[in-house]
Design an enzyme around this catalytic site. Sequence first.
Site, mmCIF file in Angstrom:
data_model
loop_
_atom_site.group_PDB
_atom_site.id
_atom_site.type_symbol
_atom_site.label_atom_id
_atom_site.label_comp_id
_atom_site.label_asym_id
_atom_site.label_seq_id
_atom_site.Cartn_x
_atom_site.Cartn_y
_atom_site.Cartn_z
ATOM 1 N N CYS A 1 67.251 -48.742 34.911
ATOM 2 C CA CYS A 1 66.199 -49.444 34.858
ATOM 3 C C CYS A 1 65.022 -49.029 34.243
ATOM 4 O O CYS A 1 65.103 -49.016 32.849
ATOM 5 C CB CYS A 1 65.836 -49.833 36.424
ATOM 6 S SG CYS A 1 64.844 -51.265 36.810
ATOM 7 N N HIS B 1 71.089 -51.005 39.420
ATOM 8 C CA HIS B 1 70.797 -49.679 40.199
ATOM 9 C C HIS B 1 71.990 -49.112 40.674
ATOM 10 O O HIS B 1 72.076 -49.555 42.065
ATOM 11 C CB HIS B 1 69.672 -50.108 41.137
ATOM 12 C CG HIS B 1 68.296 -50.032 40.682
ATOM 13 N ND1 HIS B 1 67.321 -48.982 40.565
ATOM 14 C CD2 HIS B 1 67.599 -51.261 40.123
ATOM 15 C CE1 HIS B 1 66.380 -49.361 39.792
ATOM 16 N NE2 HIS B 1 66.321 -50.783 39.503
ATOM 17 N N GLU C 1 72.341 -46.324 42.201
ATOM 18 C CA GLU C 1 72.109 -45.565 43.406
ATOM 19 C C GLU C 1 71.955 -46.549 44.749
ATOM 20 O O GLU C 1 71.853 -45.980 45.835
ATOM 21 C CB GLU C 1 70.748 -44.767 43.213
ATOM 22 C CG GLU C 1 69.458 -45.385 43.171
ATOM 23 C CD GLU C 1 69.268 -46.073 41.896
ATOM 24 O OE1 GLU C 1 69.977 -46.255 41.244
ATOM 25 O OE2 GLU C 1 68.165 -46.634 41.855
#
Lengths: 90, 218
Positions: free
Chosen positions: B87, B195, B197
């Site tokens: 990002c 993302h 994560e």
Amino acid sequence: MIFSVHVEVRLRPGIADPQGSTIERALPTLGFDGVKGVRVGKSIRFDIDAADESAARAEADDLCRRFLTNPVIEDAVIHVEAGAAAGATS
Amino acid sequence: MSRRVGVVVFPGSNCEQDMLEAMALVGAEPELLWHGDETTNGVDAVIIPGGFAHGDYLRPGAIARFSPVMAAVAEFAAAGGPVVGICNGFQVLTEAGLLPGALQKNRGLKFLCAPAELRVESTDSILTRSAEAGAVLQVPINHFEGNYTCDAETLAQLRDENRIVLRYVDNPNGSVDDIAGVCNAGRNVVGLMPHPERATSELLGSTDGLALLRSIVA
């Protein structure tokens, strides 16, 4: 000697401009039917202390290329004038 | 084997704690790297997490790229070290010239926060080597400036060299050629807008990010 610099940062030709096209699409609702080619950029002003105008321009050029613009998507038009910008207070 | 993973923190980063947890889940020993320190601390891999480094002033990543840590990251990348930008981290890497192209405002001018489907286009990169080619992964996006753009010549080169590692199945932001992630010529620097994560637990709705994060420490 102090020079005032005005940098116009514009998207390079061919780079999509979502802000410009959104503005352009909104204009007919206000009755502005003939407006085309809206492009949105940035305007940055600062003063430079330099020996002469070409030195001021060279420095402005360098800092535009390395920092104020992203050359992948943006161009800069640089205007240099002798004297501090009127109203500049910082 | 890459085990120690450094997660860079700039003023305005906001995904670094999630990143630490996610990397611990895949067996790494994650630690934070401070933007003001000119070192990568001897880690085996570097992650630049999401957020709004330096408030995204001027352009996302434009100021972060001059942080002292970035000189060390560039040196680490040049030596072949794995570097992943997620990002805002992707934006930082393009501004730093470690990845080609740039990220513009989304087509439609909306901040997008939604699940996205990504197709793994190449497994020849530091972020995709443990994933399956052609697999479709559910990984959320969360960005305003994720519209990947580059000139025609760069795009042709990325295609020819198989450096578009992830594509959106349904392009959410106007990115050229549906690009969600690209790598450098050495394939050790990867940037992506989604993302991974945030796709590491069933509680989060998807565990598909794990295959990507595992690649970093594979």
